[in-house]
Motif scaffolding. Structure first.
Motif, PDB file in Angstrom:
ATOM      1  N   PHE B  29      -2.635  31.949   7.320  1.00 23.40           N
ATOM      2  CA  PHE B  29      -2.694  31.307   6.001  1.00 23.40           C
ATOM      3  C   PHE B  29      -1.322  30.786   5.605  1.00 23.40           C
ATOM      4  N   GLY B  30      -1.320  29.665   4.895  1.00 27.07           N
ATOM      5  CA  GLY B  30      -0.096  29.236   4.231  1.00 27.07           C
ATOM      6  C   GLY B  30       0.823  28.312   5.010  1.00 27.07           C
ATOM      7  N   ALA B  31       0.389  27.814   6.152  1.00 26.52           N
ATOM      8  CA  ALA B  31       1.240  26.897   6.923  1.00 26.52           C
ATOM      9  C   ALA B  31       1.299  25.541   6.217  1.00 26.52           C
ATOM     10  N   ASP B 143      -6.029  18.530   3.553  1.00 28.22           N
ATOM     11  CA  ASP B 143      -5.355  19.465   4.449  1.00 28.22           C
ATOM     12  C   ASP B 143      -6.432  20.147   5.290  1.00 28.22           C
ATOM     13  N   ASN B 145      -5.929  22.475   7.700  1.00 27.89           N
ATOM     14  CA  ASN B 145      -5.535  23.737   8.334  1.00 27.89           C
ATOM     15  C   ASN B 145      -6.672  24.755   8.334  1.00 27.89           C
ATOM     16  N   ARG B 146      -7.431  24.769   7.246  1.00 31.06           N
ATOM     17  CA  ARG B 146      -8.508  25.767   7.150  1.00 31.06           C
ATOM     18  C   ARG B 146      -9.745  25.349   7.944  1.00 31.06           C
ATOM     19  N   ASN B 186      -8.980  39.008   1.311  1.00 30.87           N
ATOM     20  CA  ASN B 186      -8.056  38.458   0.324  1.00 30.87           C
ATOM     21  C   ASN B 186      -8.716  37.338  -0.479  1.00 30.87           C
ATOM     22  N   GLN B 188      -7.658  35.861  -3.315  1.00 29.20           N
ATOM     23  CA  GLN B 188      -6.763  34.799  -3.788  1.00 29.20           C
ATOM     24  C   GLN B 188      -6.614  33.708  -2.738  1.00 29.20           C
ATOM     25  N   GLU B 189      -6.545  34.137  -1.481  1.00 29.87           N
ATOM     26  CA  GLU B 189      -6.363  33.159  -0.414  1.00 29.87           C
ATOM     27  C   GLU B 189      -7.694  32.573   0.052  1.00 29.87           C
TER      28      GLU B 189
END
Lengths: 484, 478, 95
Positions: B29-31, B143, B145-146, B186, B188-189
Motif C-alpha cells: 500500500f501507498g506507493a 491510479d 496500483n490497486r 485495515n 482506512q487503507e
C-alpha cells in the motif's frame, strides 16, 4: 538467395556462402522494390535488421550459431515487439509502441533471427482478405487484383513474393491456413496451447493460436522448434515436451490413414479445388497411405458457432482500447462517455465494430443462453465429431478454402459470404486441433491449398505428411510471375 | 406500524498476498501512483493473467473456517463494464461457480444470545484501481496500483435484522480474516470494505421488500449509521405512500446521508462469460487437507478455551479474543508463574487497552510488552506494590522508563508493609489531628477516610492500603 | 429476427462505440443478417451437451506468490494520451 527455403539459407549461412548481412540487405532491397505495390508491410525495420544481422554474423563466425541464427523473418503486426510500433492493423494502435516482446518474438530473437519488419493484416485479425486493415489491402503476388487472404495476408504476400523467407502469423479461424493456400505457401496452425499467446494481441482467446507461414513443411518445422513450448505467462499454454520436428519429418507415408470428410465436398466447394484434393490424395495413396471416407455430421454448425464464440470473446477483449492508457484517443472529449464512444468509434473500423456489436449482443441479458451458451454446446458437438473421426484415421484431409483467391472488393459488401470462405477452417479452431495448409496445385493459374488436420499435439505427423508430399511434388517451388 | 429491517452484507477483503492475483506486481500500500501497475494490471494488449496460488489458498482457508463447501471446480468469469479504474473493461471475478459457498458464522445478539448468519458464497476477484478527484485541469486522475489486488468477496444471506447485528457480523468476519492472516483488516487503507443490501418490510411479512445497495461504508461506525439512516429513509418513503426503488446508493459520512449513484444507474448488463484466458480452478482434497493443517485456533474455539483454562467470564474472554494478537498477549501474561489470570485480564482490558487507544497503537506495538506487564502484576501479587502504585509503575513503563522492578526501585515505590512502621505513622497522624480524632470517636465514622488519606499522604501512597485500613481501625478505636 | 435502429443504438452504447446516424441503418442490416445466419444453431439438438468453454481439458495452473515486477511507469506511460503526476487523466469521473 530469395528463391531459397529457410533450411537452404540456414545451410548457406553456416557454410559462409554469404553473410546474414548480405542476405538481409537482399531481402530489404526486395522489400523496397516490391512492397510499394504489394503493401505487405506496416513497418520495415531496416536499421534494426542490419544491426541484428551483423550481430548474427559475429555469432556465426565465433561458432556460436544456432539453427536459426542470421535468418531474416517477418512478424505479423499482431505480435508485440519491444520498441517497435505494433498496430494490429488498426488506427486504434497506429501510435502504439509495444514496451515488451511477445513470447514468440522473444524466442525467435533469442534464436538469432533477424526481424525485417511487421506485416500487414486484417484489423485485429478480423477478416479473410486483408481488406479490413487500416493500412489498406495487401495484393496477392499471384494476381494483384486479388486478395492474399487474411488475416495474415501481409505475412503470406511477403513470403510468396520472396521478400522474406518465412513469417509468423496467427490463426483464429483460418488466418494462417487460408492466406497460405491463396499464395502457394505452407501455413501451420498448431494445437491450441502449443505456442504461447503471450504478447499476441487477442482477438478470440479460446481460438487464437500463433503459427508460421513458410515455403515448406521443413521450414515450418525449423521455426516451430523455436516457438513451441510451455510459457508460464500464458495460463493456456501446455506444459508438454516439444518433439524434434525436423527429425520427425522423415516419418514415411506408408500406413498413414487419411480421412476424407464427405461434408467437405458439397456444392459450396469449387469442383476444380475438389479435383485438386483428389489429385493430391492420389500421391498419398501411391506412397502407401490409405484414404477412408469419414463424416463430420455437425460440420455445418462450425461457421455459425464460430460467429458467436469469436465475436463474444472479441467484444470483451477489445474493451481495453478505451483511449485512457494507450491507443487512439478522440480530440477534446466532453465527458467520460464521449471519450469512450468517440475514441472507440474512430479507432475501430467497420468489421471490428460489427464483431464487437455482434459479440455484445450475444452475451447480453436475455440472449446469452440462446446464442452464447448454445454455441458452447454446438462447439462441443463439433469437437466430438473430430475426435470421433480421429479415432478411425490419423489425419483428416480436404481443401483449405472452397475457392482460390477472390478479387479485391468482391466480398466486402456481404459479411456472410466473406465468413463462409473459412468454412473448412473454423471448426479446427473451435476444436483446438492443429491444421496445416500446403500447396496442391493451381486453378485458373491461382494456387490452391490442401488442408491436413491432425489430433491434439500431433504437429509432427502433420509436418511429416506435408514434407513427404513436398518431396514428391513441386507445387511449393512455384514462384509468382514477376517475383522470380 | 412495526417494521422489520432485512440486511445482507457484501464484504470485500483484500487478501494479504505479496503479489497481485493475476500478475507479479507488488500489492504494497501507498506507493506513488502507477508504480505498482504492471502490463497485466494496466490491461496492455497481449498480456495474460496467471492465477496466484496464495490467493486460492487463502480463500480455501476462509471457507474451511466458516464450515463452507469448497468447490472442487470453480470458474473465473469476466464482468464487462467500462470504467476508468477498470483497465481491461472487464473485471475478472467468479460468477456461477464460486470457490466457497454455504458457510456460516455465529454472532452475539444484543440480548446476549447467539445467532447464525449464513454466508452464501465467497469468491475470488480482482480489485479495481482508484479515481482521484482532485482537480487536474478539470479532469480525474487514475491510479492503477490497486488494480489486480486479490479480493475475497464474502456475501452473506439476508439474515441480519438490525444495524447492530450487521456490525456484529462485520466485526466477526473482520476478526476471522485477521485470525486466518488472510487480510490485514485495515479499513482506512481499504483492505476491508463493505456494501450493505438493506430493505424493510412490515413485521410478519414473509416476502422481502425492495432493497437498496449502500456503497462506501468503510468503518464499523459508518455501517451502523448508514444502515439506520437508510432504514429510516425507506420507512418514511413507504409510510408517505411512496415506493423504494432498487438502486445503488452512496453513503456520505460527512452529511450522514445516502444518495443515489447516478453513474451506476444505467442499466447494468455485465455480460458475464467464462474468461477464456483462465482455465477452471480445480481444488483437490489433498490441497484442502494441506490448508486445513495451517488453520489456527479460531476465535470461537479460543474463547471457549480461555474460559475453561483461565476461569474467565464469557465477557472477558470475548473481549480478549477481539484479535489474535491481543489474545496472544493475554496468554503470555496469564501463563507467567505468579500471575493471577483474572488480574491479567482486568489490566489488559483496562489500563493497557486505554493506553493503546489513547496512543492509537496496535497491541503488537505496545511499549509495555507482555513480559513487562507480567513482571508488574507479580509485584502486585507479592505485595511489593499496591494496585494504586501499579498504575504509576505502568505509566512509567509506558513512558519507556524500564521494567517494573527498575521503576519501583528508581522511584522508591516499594510498598510499606512493615506493620510497626505503619503504626508509627498512624500515631503521628492521630496526634497531629486531635480535633478530627475526637469527632471520629464521638461517632463521625465518615472521618475514617480522612485518616486513610492522611496516612497515605504521609507515606506518599506507599503504605499497603489493606494494612493501613486494618491498623487504623484498631488504633482509632483507642 | 431483424435488429431495429434502437437495438443497434443500445448495443453500440453498451459497447461504447460512437456510430453515426446514417451508419446505424447499415449496421442494423448487417447485424440482422449475421444474427439470422447464426440462428441456424437452433436447429442443433444440444439438449444433452455440456457447454465447452475451452478447447483443452486442462485446469488452471497456480503461480507462486512472488513479486516479479518492478516500476516501469515511465516506459508504460509513453503510450498514454494524457498523464500528469504519474496519473492517467480522463474527463471528470462522477459517482
Amino acid at each position: 538467395m530469395h528463391t531459397k527455403t529457410l533450411a537452404e539459407l540456414a545451410r548457406d549461412l553456416r557454410a559462409r556462402k554469404y553473410s546474414s548481412e548480405e542476405l538481409t540487405r537482399a531481402c530489404l532491397a526486395r522489400i523496397e522494390r516490391f512492397n510499394p505495390d504489394l503493401n505487405a508491410f506496416i513497418s520495415v525495420l531496416r536499421e534494426q535488421a542490419l544491426t541484428d544481422a551483423r550481430a548474427a554474423d559475429v555469432r556465426i563466425s565465433k561458432g556460436g550459431a544456432g539453427p536459426l541464427t542470421g535468418l531474416p523473418i517477418v512478424h505479423k503486426d499482431i505480435f508485440c515487439t519491444r520498441g517497435v510500433k505494433t498496430s494490429c492493423g488498426s488506427k486504434m494502435l497506429d501510435n502504439f509502441v509495444a514496451p515488451y516482446d511477445a513470447t514468440i518474438v522473444e524466442r525467435l530473437k533469442t534464436a538469432g533471427t533477424v526481424l525485417l519488419g511487421k506485416t500487414n493484416m486484417d484489423e485485429f485479425a478480423m477478416g479473410s482478405s486483408n481488406e479490413t486493415s487500416f493500412y489498406g489491402p495487401v495484393k496477392n503476388p499471384w494476381d494483384p487484383r486479388r486478395v492474399p487472404g487474411g488475416s495474415s495476408g501481409g505475412s503470406a504476400a511477403a513470403v510468396a513474393a520472396r521478400l522474406a523467407p518465412a513469417a509468423t502469423g496467427t490463426d483464429t479461424g483460418g488466418s494462417i491456413r487460408q492466406p497460405a493456400a491463396f499464395t502457394n505457401l505452407t501455413g501451420l496452425k498448431p494445437t491450441y496451447g502449443r505456442v504461447s499467446r503471450y504478447g499476441m494481441i487477442a482477438f478470440a482467446s479460446s481460438l487464437d493460436q500463433a503459427g508460421v507461414i513458410t515455403h515448406t513443411a521443413a521450414d515450418a518445422a525449423l521455426l516451430m522448434q523455436a516457438i513451441a513450448g510451455f510459457d508460464a505467462r500464458d495460463s493456456t499454454s501446455v506444459d508438454r515436451p516439444v518433439p524434434d520436428y525436423t527429425a520427425e519429418l522423415e516419418r514415411p507415408l506408408k500406413g498413414l490413414r487419411i480421412g476424407l470428410p464427405k461434408e467437405f465436398f458439397d456444392k459450396s466447394l469449387d469442383a476444380r479445388v475438389g479435383d485438386a484434393v483428389h489429385a493430391a490424395l492420389a500421391v498419398y495413396r501411391q506412397h502407401g497411405a490409405t484414404v477412408h471416407d469419414i463424416s463430420l455430421p455437425n460440420f455445418w454448425l462450425s461457421v455459425p458457432t464460430y460467429y458467436v464464440v469469436a465475436p463474444a470473446e472479441c467484444s470483451s477483449n477489445l474493451s481495453r482500447f478505451d483511449g485512457v492508457r494507450f491507443g487512439h484517443r478522440c480530440e477534446n472529449p466532453l465527458d467520460l462517455m464521449d471519450l469512450y464512444t468517440r475514441s472507440r468509434g474512430e479507432g475501430f473500423g467497420a468489421e471490428v465494430k460489427r464483431r464487437i456489436m455482434t459479440g455484445t449482443y450475444v452475451l447480453s441479458a436475455g440472449y446469452y443462453d440462446a446464442y452464447y451458451l448454445k454455441a458452447q454446446q454446438t462447439r462441443a458437438l463439433i469437437r466430438q465429431d473430430f475426435l470421433e473421426a480421429l479415432r478411425q484415421v490419423d489425419v483428416i484431409m480436404g481443401p483449405t478454402a472452397p475457392t482460390p483467391a477472390f478479387g479485391l472488393g468482391e466480398k466486402t459488401g456481404d459479411p456472410i459470404t466473406m465468413y463462409l470462405n473459412d468454412i473448412y477452417a473454423n471448426g479446427v479452431n473451435l476444436a483446438g486441433l492443429p491444421g496445416i495448409s500446403i500447396p496442391m496445385g493451381f486453378v485458373d493459374k491461382l494456387p490452391v491449398g490442401l488442408q491436413i488436420i491432425g489430433n491434439y499435439f500431433d504437429e509432427s505427423r502433420l509436418l511429416a505428411a506435408a514434407h513427404q508430399y513436398q518431396l514428391e511434388t513441386d507445387w511449393h517451388t512455384r514462384i509468382p510471375k514477376g517475383f522470380e | 406500524m412495526e417494521w422489520e429491517t432485512v440486511i445482507g452484507l457484501e464484504i470485500h477483503a483484500q487478501l494479504a498476498t505479496r503479489s497481485k492475483i493475476f500478475s507479479g506486481a507488488s500489492t504494497a500500500f501507498g506507493a506513488p501512483p502507477n508504480t505498482q501497475a504492471c502490463l497485466v494490471d494496466l490491461g496492455y494488449p497481449g498480456v495474460l493473467p496467471v492465477l496466484n496460488g496464495a490467493a486460492v489458498r487463502m480463500a480455501v482457508k476462509f471457507g474451511l473456517a466458516i464450515g463452507a463447501r469448497i468447490a472442487p471446480r470453480s470458474v473465473f468469469a469476466r464482468k464487462n463494464y467500462f470504467y476508468p479504474d477498470l483497465p481491461k473493461g472487464y473485471q475478472i471475478s467468479q460468477y456461477e461457480l464460486p470457490v466457497v459457498s454455504n458457510g456460516s458464522v455465529e454472532i452475539e445478539t444484543e440480548a446476549g444470545g447467539s445467532k447464525r448468519i449464513g454466508v452464501t458464497r465467497a469468491h475470488l476477484e480482482e480489485d479495481a484501481g482508484k479515481s482521484l478527484h482532485e482537480d487536474f485541469k478539470g479532469m480525474s486522475g487514475i491510479d492503477l496500483n490497486r488494480a489486480g489486488t486479490p479480493l475475497l468477496e464474502i456475501v452473506s444471506e439476508p439474515d441480519m435484522r438490525s444495524a447492530k447485528e450487521a456490525v456484529a457480523y462485520m466485526k466477526k468476519i473482520h476478526s476471522l480474516v485477521r485470525y486466518l492472516e488472510i487480510c490485514d483488516g485495515n479499513m482506512q487503507e481499504g483492505s476491508f470494505r463493505c456494501d450493505a443490501n438493506v430493505s424493510v418490510r412490515r413485521k410478519g411479512e414473509t416476502k422481502f421488500g425492495t432493497r437498496c445497495e449502500l456503497k462506501n461504508i468503510n468503518s464499523f461506525r459508518f455501517v451502523e449509521r448508514a444502515i439506520n439512516h437508510e432504514v429510516q429513509r425507506q420507512i418514511e418513503l413507504i409510510e408517505g405512500g411512496g415506493r423504494v426503488a432498487q438502486e445503488t446508493r452512496l453513503y456520505d459520512p460527512d452529511r450522514n446521508e445516502t444518495r443515489s449513484m447516478r453513474s451506476k444507474e444505467e442499466a447494468n448488463d455485465y455480460r458475464y462469460f467464462p474468461d477464456p484466458d483462465l482455465l477452471p480452478l480445480e481444488i483437490a482434497p489433498a490441497f484442502i487437507a494441506e490448508v486445513k493443517k495451517t488453520l489456527p485456533e479460531l476465535p470461537d474455539q479460543k474463547k471457549t478455551r480461555l474460559m475453561q483454562q483461565y476461569g474467565l467470564s464469557a465477557y472477558d474472554a470475548g473481549a480478549l479474543i477481539a484479535s489474535r494478537e491481543l489474545a496472544d498477549y493475554y496468554e503470555t501474561v496469564a501463563k507467567t508463574a505468579g500471575v493471577e489470570p483474572k488480574l491479567a485480564a482486568n489490566w489488559i482490558m483496562g489500563e493497557l487497552s486505554a493506553a493503546l487507544n489513547k496512543d492509537n497503537l496496535e497491541v503488537t506495538a505496545s511499549p509495555v510488552s507482555a513480559a513487562m506487564l507480567a513482571g508488574m502484576l507479580k509485584r502486585i501479587q507479592d505485595n511489593t506494590i499496591s494496585g494504586k502504585l501499579a498504575k504509576e509503575v505502568f505509566e512509567a513503563m509506558w513512558a519507556g522508563e524500564g521494567d517494573a522492578d527498575a521503576v519501583i526501585s528508581k522511584k522508591g515505590l516499594r510498598q510499606i508493609t512493615d506493620a510497626s512502621a505503619i503504626e508509627k505513622i498512624i500515631e503521628d497522624v492521630m496526634s497531629g489531628n486531635p480535633g478530627q480524632l475526637a469527632a471520629y470517636r464521638s461517632g463521625k465514622d465518615k472521618l475514617f477516610a480522612f485518616f486513610v488519606g492522611q496516612v497515605m499522604k504521609a507515606t506518599q501512597g506507599k503504605a499497603n492500603p489493606q494494612q493501613v485500613n486494618e491498623l487504623l481501625l484498631k488504633k482509632l478505636k483507642g | 429476427m431483424p435488429l431495429t435502429a434502437a437495438d443497434v443504438r443500445h448495443i453500440a452504447r453498451l459497447a461504447r462505440l460512437a456510430i453515426s446516424e446514417q451508419d446505424i441503418q447499415v449496421y442494423a442490416g448487417n447485424l440482422s443478417k449475421i444474427l439470422d445466419f447464426v440462428a441456424q444453431l437452433d436447429k442443433a439438438d444440444t439438449s444433452r451437451v455440456t457447454p465447452m468453454a475451452h478447447p483443452l481439458e486442462m485446469v488452471q495452473r497456480l503461480r507462486d506468490d512472488t513479486v516479479a515486477e518492478s516500476n516501469q511507469r515511465d516506459l508504460y506511460q509513453e503510450n498514454a494520451p494524457q498523464v500528469e503526476a504519474g496519473l492517467y487523466l480522463v474527463p471528470k469521473v462522477i459517482e
